[in-house]
Design a protein around this motif. Structure first.
Motif, mmCIF file in Angstrom:
data_model
loop_
_atom_site.group_PDB
_atom_site.id
_atom_site.type_symbol
_atom_site.label_atom_id
_atom_site.label_comp_id
_atom_site.label_asym_id
_atom_site.label_seq_id
_atom_site.Cartn_x
_atom_site.Cartn_y
_atom_site.Cartn_z
ATOM 1 N N LYS A 195 0.849 -1.203 0.000
ATOM 2 C CA LYS A 195 0.000 0.000 0.000
ATOM 3 C C LYS A 195 0.878 1.243 0.000
ATOM 4 C CE LYS A 195 -0.538 0.035 5.029
ATOM 5 N NZ LYS A 195 -1.425 0.202 6.165
ATOM 6 N N SER A 196 0.368 2.291 -0.572
ATOM 7 C CA SER A 196 1.108 3.535 -0.725
ATOM 8 C C SER A 196 1.081 4.340 0.574
ATOM 9 C CB SER A 196 0.472 4.331 -1.869
ATOM 10 O OG SER A 196 1.042 5.601 -1.935
ATOM 11 N N VAL A 197 2.241 4.565 1.138
ATOM 12 C CA VAL A 197 2.345 5.293 2.411
ATOM 13 C C VAL A 197 3.358 6.426 2.256
ATOM 14 C CG1 VAL A 197 2.822 5.112 4.877
ATOM 15 C CG2 VAL A 197 1.979 3.108 3.633
ATOM 16 N N ILE A 198 2.943 7.636 2.576
ATOM 17 C CA ILE A 198 3.853 8.786 2.565
ATOM 18 C C ILE A 198 4.280 9.054 4.018
ATOM 19 C CG2 ILE A 198 3.988 11.280 2.090
ATOM 20 C CD1 ILE A 198 3.853 9.685 -0.417
ATOM 21 N N PRO A 199 5.586 9.177 4.281
ATOM 22 C CA PRO A 199 6.003 9.456 5.657
ATOM 23 C C PRO A 199 5.342 10.732 6.190
ATOM 24 C CG PRO A 199 7.909 8.916 4.296
ATOM 25 C CD PRO A 199 6.733 9.056 3.367
ATOM 26 N N PRO A 200 5.030 10.771 7.477
ATOM 27 C CA PRO A 200 4.248 11.893 8.017
ATOM 28 C C PRO A 200 4.868 13.269 7.754
ATOM 29 C CG PRO A 200 5.101 10.442 9.775
ATOM 30 C CD PRO A 200 5.314 9.738 8.483
ATOM 31 N N ALA A 201 6.188 13.351 7.755
ATOM 32 C CA ALA A 201 6.813 14.666 7.577
ATOM 33 C C ALA A 201 6.955 15.049 6.101
ATOM 34 C CB ALA A 201 8.180 14.698 8.271
ATOM 35 N N PHE A 202 6.775 14.107 5.178
ATOM 36 C CA PHE A 202 7.063 14.386 3.761
ATOM 37 C C PHE A 202 6.380 15.637 3.205
ATOM 38 C CE2 PHE A 202 6.451 14.245 -0.771
ATOM 39 C CZ PHE A 202 7.699 13.932 -1.246
ATOM 40 N N PRO A 203 5.076 15.845 3.455
ATOM 41 C CA PRO A 203 4.437 17.032 2.859
ATOM 42 C C PRO A 203 4.880 18.342 3.506
ATOM 43 C CG PRO A 203 2.817 15.395 3.599
ATOM 44 C CD PRO A 203 4.127 15.030 4.205
ATOM 45 N N HIS A 204 5.531 18.260 4.678
ATOM 46 C CA HIS A 204 5.873 19.474 5.422
ATOM 47 C C HIS A 204 7.234 20.044 5.047
ATOM 48 C CE1 HIS A 204 2.429 19.158 8.156
ATOM 49 N NE2 HIS A 204 2.630 17.846 8.104
ATOM 50 N N TYR A 205 8.178 19.189 4.700
ATOM 51 C CA TYR A 205 9.530 19.642 4.339
ATOM 52 C C TYR A 205 10.268 18.480 3.693
ATOM 53 C CZ TYR A 205 10.796 17.326 8.761
ATOM 54 O OH TYR A 205 10.949 16.415 9.781
ATOM 55 N N PRO A 206 11.353 18.760 2.963
ATOM 56 C CA PRO A 206 12.107 17.642 2.379
ATOM 57 C C PRO A 206 12.848 16.863 3.463
ATOM 58 C CG PRO A 206 13.129 19.745 1.809
ATOM 59 C CD PRO A 206 11.871 20.071 2.539
ATOM 60 N N MET A 207 12.454 15.613 3.635
ATOM 61 C CA MET A 207 13.119 14.759 4.628
ATOM 62 C C MET A 207 14.453 14.264 4.039
ATOM 63 S SD MET A 207 9.835 12.454 5.739
ATOM 64 C CE MET A 207 10.644 11.820 7.222
ATOM 65 N N GLY A 208 15.393 13.985 4.902
ATOM 66 C CA GLY A 208 16.669 13.495 4.411
ATOM 67 C C GLY A 208 17.427 12.742 5.478
ATOM 68 N N TYR A 209 18.564 12.196 5.081
ATOM 69 C CA TYR A 209 19.476 11.582 6.051
ATOM 70 C C TYR A 209 20.896 11.946 5.662
ATOM 71 C CZ TYR A 209 20.341 8.060 2.463
ATOM 72 O OH TYR A 209 20.677 7.443 1.280
ATOM 73 N N SER A 210 21.760 12.073 6.655
ATOM 74 C CA SER A 210 23.171 12.310 6.369
ATOM 75 C C SER A 210 23.741 11.047 5.743
ATOM 76 C CB SER A 210 23.937 12.651 7.651
ATOM 77 O OG SER A 210 23.489 13.889 8.171
ATOM 78 N N GLY A 211 24.459 11.196 4.639
ATOM 79 C CA GLY A 211 25.080 10.059 3.975
ATOM 80 C C GLY A 211 26.561 9.996 4.304
ATOM 81 N N ARG A 212 27.228 9.065 3.680
ATOM 82 C CA ARG A 212 28.648 8.839 3.961
ATOM 83 C C ARG A 212 29.493 9.507 2.875
ATOM 84 N NH1 ARG A 212 32.290 7.739 7.968
ATOM 85 N NH2 ARG A 212 34.194 7.022 6.988
ATOM 86 N N PRO A 213 30.231 10.564 3.198
ATOM 87 C CA PRO A 213 31.018 11.223 2.148
ATOM 88 C C PRO A 213 32.225 10.420 1.678
ATOM 89 C CG PRO A 213 31.268 12.380 4.272
ATOM 90 C CD PRO A 213 30.246 11.298 4.482
ATOM 91 N N SER A 214 32.813 9.568 2.518
ATOM 92 C CA SER A 214 34.093 8.919 2.159
ATOM 93 C C SER A 214 33.969 8.025 0.936
ATOM 94 C CB SER A 214 34.648 8.108 3.337
ATOM 95 O OG SER A 214 33.920 6.916 3.545
ATOM 96 N N SER A 215 32.797 7.450 0.712
ATOM 97 C CA SER A 215 32.655 6.465 -0.361
ATOM 98 C C SER A 215 31.926 7.026 -1.581
ATOM 99 C CB SER A 215 31.962 5.216 0.177
ATOM 100 O OG SER A 215 30.778 5.553 0.863
#
Lengths: 394, 394
Positions: free
Chosen positions: A127-147
């Motif tokens: 089923k299609s689920v949008i994370p609760p914060a998605f419509p409010h702002y761009p959600m993100g995560y810190s990634g790994r710069p070394s690779s």
């Protein structure tokens, strides 16, 4: 593939190269199938720009002002209209080695595409689920710069921990995926504690690149609750060698989709056309043959690059020259608009057929993944390609 | 606080400082209350070590071999036994300015403490829940390297988006917390695609530092599903100025708690005592008065620094010199062993009383947070302190 039509005089992207006569890496641009070492052209520009042209990465150039960069761009466009200069200084692209364009500082991967969220949740949970914060702002995560590595770098199949039925196994990833993304490279930095308002965001963006956020789905699926993706992503991220400036992309500015809900004040857009029309494509390469996977467009993204800069700094987080802020998978609604295999194969449950008749769900050893992006009228990004190599022995 | 007893001749930590007679930042060590610029001492060491001592951060020194570092340490300990040298070269610690010890590359924050997971879930959900992957390997998330700052740097209250009842608000964080952590600083790098096995992990660890992972709980709570913490953390992270080497910590090696389940092969420990006994403490500073918050110990952690190195690289993710791998909040079971206010106040529902009678749940503007760590016998970490300043105007 030559991508000749991506690199007209209207583009003038920046990259880093070396060749037989340029042992030291330096700043280059590309016109059609020729590469030019900028330090040896007779260009207008400030002292800081000129010294930046001999650096082994684009960081110093990206840190110069937009006015200086506009002057440099205009000067390159004038100089490269001179056929004598083109003949004397142009190096065939196949004769130079392209290197990482920037020494990456921080890396954030965002979630800009509503369709990716819808398709991926449908694939995983039915089923299609949008994370609760998605419509409010761009959600993100810190990634790994070394690779983060340049297009062409082999990607080794990662090992890790994943669920297999009710048990947890340690082994080589069985569900190796790609993600069709773009990213902006930060030019002008901000100070810790400050916010970069939306109306100033473009001033901080040096240019755009293609980005493949390789993903190990089993590893990622097991680790994500509650801290988000890490080892499922950090084994490698590929980027294109050419940074295309916002100036080159101005003719392709468009309006993004309308907002579903009212956004907070700091995300209320003031620019008429804050997004870009850039067609993205991905292909799987197997034994020399390319199978088309996805055709998508940056203009479909719910959140824009400008939104990412505003969101990254809204809490006072500082951005530095050479930081990479990526879009997450850029997908559409159609079956041929799925920007990763998780979406396209319904979480590995439905296979697809390559042009030579082979079947795939996820990537096999030896498979390549090539993505490209093209705005139009001679402005494109070339490609971002990587091949999967065998996992290490346990 | 002077922490004189943290810096005996058995410690010899490394830091970066400048002062009236050393305008350029350079490598220093500390003996009791005196700081020594190492480049001006007559030390044994390789050319690469000697040139590293004049650098503005510890990256070059951390990248030298363990043998070179052991030789340097031994030489410093001999030279600083000479009272003439101490008198001639020692600068009072209050007369020097300490700077960021390393130019941080990548940053990962792990979840090493089972008690933190138990206490925090109890505080938030009323029941103790351990994430499914926790017993299998150290879970973590990539953090933001740009906003890692040295002890003493003011921390501005962040703004962002959080839930308020059923609605979502944009504003200054109302639930500003700290997290009592330590971190290891990577010395020897690894190559992308390679794994650093547990038995080689110590070779890659330059030393340990204190780390305060400031956390905006409302912002974090809203953003975490499904991508993990980002803006709730990336506004600032404080670290101690002194890097204490593993060599100095050898006398304090201990065995960690037993495993609850069998771990995968790459986490099967071969070292008898792979963890450390280091007492950690935190205090809230308000109007010049300190209120004790937590007393905890690194030896209680379920996962060790060695485990973090093995887990970070198990998928082929490369580590670089100056990467920071942190422990997550280090907590115990007792009420005075809660390493963050989320735990101590049951998610902001139960307040506590400062020594002057004021009440708190989370941190107020002007509050300071001081943490310290001490292994014993003259080996400690000094402190890591930060004060909260007013949020920017919206």
């Amino acid at each position: 593939m030559s991508y000749t039509d991506h690199f007209s005089i209207a583009n003038i992207p920046y990259g880093i190269a070396s060749d037989a006569s340029h042992a030291d890496k330096a700043v280059v641009t590309r016109l059609e199938d020729l590469v030019f070492f900028l330090a040896e052209l007779d260009l207008e520009g400030s002292e800081s720009v000129k010294s930046a042209l001999s650096q082994p990465n684009l960081n110093a150039l990206a840190a110069t002002s937009k006015d200086e960069l506009k002057q440099l761009r205009a000067s390159i466009q004038i100089v490269l209209k001179d056929q004598f200069v083109v003949t004397k200084h142009g190096k065939k692209v196949e004769d130079v080695t392209l290197h990482m364009p920037v020494a990456v500082g921080g890396f954030t991967d965002y979630s800009c595409s509503k369709e990716h969220n819808e398709n991926a949740s449908q694939a995983m949970f039915g089923k299609s689920v949008i994370p609760p914060a998605f419509p409010h702002y761009p959600m993100g995560y810190s990634g790994r710069p070394s690779s983060i590595v340049i297009s062409g770098t082999p990607i080794r199949r990662p090992c890790g921990m994943y669920k297999a039925g009710d048990s947890v196994e340690y082994g080589a990833c069985k569900a190796l995926d790609y993600e069709l993304e773009m990213a902006c490279v930060i030019g002008k930095p901000s100070k810790m504690g400050d916010h970069v308002p939306l109306k100033e965001a473009d001033e901080h963006i040096f240019g755009l690149i293609l980005l493949n956020d390789w993903s190990a789905r089993g590893i990622q699926g097991f680790e994500m609750t509650p801290l988000g993706p890490m080892n499922g992503k950090s084994f490698g991220t590929s980027i294109s060698p050419w940074v295309v400036t916002l100036e080159a992309l101005e003719p392709f500015e468009v309006t993004p989709p309308p907002r579903d809900i009212r956004v907070p004040a700091f995300l209320e857009e003031v620019k008429q056309k804050p997004s870009y029309s850039i067609t993205l494509e991905s292909e799987l390469l197997s034994e020399g043959k390319a199978t088309k996977l996805c055709k998508s467009d940056v203009s479909w993204m719910y959140w824009t690059f400008r939104d990412l800069v505003a969101q990254q700094t809204v809490n006072g987080c500082n951005i530095n020259t050479s930081d990479v802020l990526a879009t997450g998978t850029v997908s559409g609604k159609g079956d041929d608009e799925h920007g990763c295999l998780l979406e396209a194969t319904k979480g590995g449950k439905v296979d697809f057929t390559l042009v030579d008749g082979q079947k795939r769900t996820y990537l096999q050893d030896g498979d390549g993944l090539r993505m490209t992006g093209y705005a139009g009228n001679g402005v494109g990004f070339g490609d971002c390609t990587g091949f999967i190599t065998l996992a290490r022995a346990l």
